[in-house]
Design an enzyme around this catalytic site. Structure first.
Site, PDB file in Angstrom:
ATOM      1  N   GLY A  86      72.022-109.349 -11.639  1.00  9.10           N
ATOM      2  CA  GLY A  86      72.944-109.863 -12.580  1.00  9.10           C
ATOM      3  C   GLY A  86      72.553-110.279 -13.872  1.00  9.10           C
ATOM      4  O   GLY A  86      72.416-111.367 -14.130  1.00  9.10           O
ATOM      5  N   HIS A 112      72.603-105.417  -5.441  1.00  8.60           N
ATOM      6  CA  HIS A 112      71.353-105.310  -6.538  1.00  8.60           C
ATOM      7  C   HIS A 112      70.270-105.473  -7.032  1.00  8.60           C
ATOM      8  O   HIS A 112      68.533-105.270  -7.320  1.00  8.60           O
ATOM      9  CB  HIS A 112      71.508-103.781  -7.019  1.00  8.60           C
ATOM     10  N   GLY A 128      64.772-110.075  -8.736  1.00  6.87           N
ATOM     11  CA  GLY A 128      65.289-111.160  -8.884  1.00  6.87           C
ATOM     12  C   GLY A 128      64.940-110.867 -10.586  1.00  6.87           C
ATOM     13  O   GLY A 128      64.340-110.007 -10.824  1.00  6.87           O
ATOM     14  N   SER A 155      61.969-112.395  -5.475  1.00  2.00           N
ATOM     15  CA  SER A 155      62.397-111.278  -5.704  1.00  2.00           C
ATOM     16  C   SER A 155      62.953-111.737  -3.621  1.00  2.00           C
ATOM     17  O   SER A 155      62.421-112.500  -3.142  1.00  2.00           O
ATOM     18  CB  SER A 155      61.894-110.111  -5.841  1.00  2.00           C
ATOM     19  N   HIS A 196      69.627 -97.711  -6.747  1.00  2.13           N
ATOM     20  CA  HIS A 196      71.043 -98.383  -7.149  1.00  2.13           C
ATOM     21  C   HIS A 196      71.617 -98.654  -8.314  1.00  2.13           C
ATOM     22  O   HIS A 196      72.904 -98.802  -8.103  1.00  2.13           O
ATOM     23  CB  HIS A 196      70.412 -99.830  -7.099  1.00  2.13           C
ATOM     24  N   GLU A 220      55.691-105.810 -10.602  1.00  2.00           N
ATOM     25  CA  GLU A 220      55.281-106.952 -10.777  1.00  2.00           C
ATOM     26  C   GLU A 220      54.642-107.200  -9.242  1.00  2.00           C
ATOM     27  O   GLU A 220      54.600-106.410  -8.415  1.00  2.00           O
ATOM     28  CB  GLU A 220      56.956-107.522 -10.205  1.00  2.00           C
TER      29      GLU A 220
END
Lengths: 145, 485
Positions: free
Chosen positions: B411, B408, B383, B389, B333, B210
């Site tokens: 989700g 992390h 994000g 993010s 993570h 990104e």
């Protein structure tokens, strides 16, 4: 999303609700057929399985400690073949099958991204909620994606 | 409907205890970090059951921990942390996950939004073309026979020695991108075979690259230390893992551990928790192989970093010092670490499993780069595709409560099948482009499954981490360009 064989209108597999991963149930008139349909279902997650031509074949042999682990071994071996030998398959002819052993001839061709597409990568078939039911000839597996 | 108050004991606004009475076999309670609002969904998802399952692991210490981004995994939930004593506890591959060392790194630049804006599409295209991605993708790197072992041992250092990046990148990577205690002979032939063609590839699914801009700075002083100077500053986020190599290691050892639980007589409520004593041959072999996979992932992210720099140079004419594309930090993570922690005032050596959880060490910790000593270890919470993010730092409180760990990411909230029903890939693409985000994706249909709506709101997740004190929010970024497999 389901896969059906046009001639018989029989459901080969379907994808179920699962939050992070992909859960699949595959069906058959026998367990070997359910295993074959599970493999077909798996490839249909990764690529446009209808675009695969049967120009090559490969024999795949797997062994495991029980029939549930055999399912996972089978699917993971096909994943390995996809990633390393660059082969995608659409038809699976199961020659030998027992709780501990499976031998199949798999028909397909070399992976061509342009033609076959690239839908979703599968990391592995997992042991989670794994089910192999010899009474209904249904199998269930969750793929980590 | 199950209500939170029927099962959980409220500790405070952000901490909820799962008592040992919840399920037989629990050796310690569970502790879930979440807001009240988030709890209902967590309960529906039956993630609490998984938190309780993990509490049954032999040798587990203090709590089976769950972060605010928790969701159902296999055996272990995703967004979970569990530490066991090395002496008489177990190590479990399910507590790490299939994508060993899936992680994220953030690069800062000297470039501002205005400069990049007219060239975003060209830049995104260059990144997409320069970095292989997608299911079944093959890398651009040709390894000599046997060279894979070097990659597994040296990790990021292998990449830097080959010209992918600079030595300074190693200073700013967790473990310097090279974990000690690895052993390629514990990695199967199959895992190496999968790794060879996939080195330097992004993968698919929720992995991405990104281009983003700093959108809000919450702590100016800390942000400056991280090299984040102002709003509109361009940054690059890279999120991916160990590819098929790590997945194979995980599969190999999950299978191995299924036998080990029988051998060591370990009772478990869920087969996917299969494990072996940390000090056993199986346990040590897994850790040695897992570290190889972790190193592979770091080498992977390091190669990709180099190509990102190349793309910026080619498209924007901004190269090296001028572009300032410096690695702020790289965090894992999905990993298991042997670490020293204080347990009831005593120093203990623990095997800390972080599955969908990030290390977040505090200021002054000797394992973080010297230049971050005053502020704490950087943490990046990506994000989802269309949303923010976050950049955070670790805290003392995390060290005391969560073995120095935090969440992390966002989700998942919606299953892939229901996400597909809700939106098509084309609709997602159109929506993203309409909000100023240029996307280049290998699979448009996959975009629907990765739609922002399919994820929990990362802002809420991060808010809980911050307000509970286990991390400190520093800055927020928003995407302007996304590359996905």
């Amino acid at each position: 999303m389901t896969g059906t064989r046009e001639s018989h209108q029989v459901k080969r597999f379907e994808l179920l609700e699962h939050t992070a991963d992909v859960a699949m149930v595959a069906y058959g008139k026998s367990l070997p057929e359910a295993f074959a349909n599970a493999a077909y279902g798996m490839f249909s997650i990764i690529v446009d399985v209808d675009t695969i031509r049967e120009v090559e074949s490969q024999m795949v042999t797997v062994k495991a400690d029980d029939v549930e682990m055999l399912l996972v071994e089978w699917l993971n071996q096909l994943l390995f073949t996809f990633e390393v030998n660059r082969l995608v398959f659409k038809r699976f002819d199961v020659r030998e099958f027992s709780d501990l052993n499976l031998v199949a001839t798999c028909y397909g061709e070399k992976y061509d991204r342009e033609r076959h597409g690239s839908k979703l990568g599968i990391k592995a078939a997992t042991y989670h909620m794994l089910k192999v039911d010899p009474k209904t000839n249904q199998v269930r597996v969750i793929f980590d994606v | 409907m199950i209500r939170a108050q029927d099962i959980l004991e409220k500790v405070d606004e952000f901490r909820w205890r799962v008592p040992v009475s919840y399920m037989s076999g629990m050796r310690v309670p569970g502790l879930i970090y979440a807001s009240r609002q988030m709890l209902e969904h967590i309960l529906e998802e039956r993630a609490v059951e998984q938190v309780a399952n993990v509490a049954c692991l032999p040798g587990i210490v203090n709590y089976s921990l769950a972060m605010p981004d928790i969701h159902w995994g296999y055996g272990f939930p995703i967004g979970g942390i569990a530490a066991t004593t090395v002496e008489n506890g177990v190590v479990s591959p399910g507590g790490v996950g299939f994508d060993i060392n899936c992680g994220v790194r953030l690069l800062r630049t000297n470039i501002l939004h205005d400069e990049v804006a007219p060239k975003v599409r060209a830049l995104v295209n260059a990144l997409y073309e320069g970095i292989p991605s997608g299911a079944g993708s093959q890398g651009r790197i040709r390894l000599r026979n046997g060279e894979i072992d070097d990659v597994l041992v040296k990790g990021s250092r292998w990449a830097v020695e080959k010209g992918f990046g600079t030595p300074r990148d190693l200073d700013n990577t967790e473990e310097r991108g090279q974990m000690a205690g690895c052993d390629p002979s514990k990695v199967s032939h199959k895992a190496k075979e999968r790794g060879v063609p996939q080195l330097g590839t992004l993968g698919s699914g929720n992995h991405f690259l990104e281009v983003a801009i700093v959108d809000e700075v919450y702590d100016v002083g800390t942000a400056k230390v991280l090299g984040l100077d102002r709003n509109g500053q361009v940054v690059v986020l890279i999120h991916c893992g160990s590819r098929g190599m790590g997945h194979q290691v995980a599969d190999d050892y999950i299978r191995e551990m299924l036998r080990a639980v029988v051998k060591y007589g370990i009772q478990l409520p869920d087969r996917q928790l299969s494990c072996a004593p940390v000090t056993s041959a199986e346990g040590q072999d897994y850790l040695a192989a897992m570290r190889c996979a972790a190193n592979f992932a770091w080498a992977n992210r390091q190669c990709i970093t180099h190509w990102v720099r190349e793309a910026f140079c080619r498209v924007l004419g901004r190269c090296e010092e001028d572009a300032g594309l410096e690695l702020i930090y790289d965090v894992s993570h999905n990993i298991a670490k042997v670490e020293n922690h204080a347990v009831s005032g005593q120093k203990r050596t623990l095997c800390v499993h972080r599955k969908g959880a990030t290390r977040a060490f505090p200021p002054g910790h000797r394992d973080i780069p010297q230049k971050y000593s005053e502020i704490g270890q950087p943490v990046f919470i990506p994000g989802d595709m269309g949303r923010y993010s976050y950049v955070l730092v670790g805290t003392r409180r995390a060290m005391e409560e969560t073995w120095g760990s935090t969440c992390h990411g966002a989700g998942r909230m919606k299953s892939r099948t229901s996400a597909r029903k809700a939106l098509t890939g084309r609709e997602v693409l159109r929506h993203l482009e309409a909000t100023g985000i240029t996307v280049r994706a290998g699979s448009v249909s996959d975009l629907a499954e990765e739609a922002p709506e399919a994820y929990k709101d990362v802002t809420q997740v991060v808010a809980v981490a911050d307000e509970s004190g286990i991390s400190r929010i520093v800055a927020r970024t928003r995407p302007i360009g996304v590359v996905k497999g």
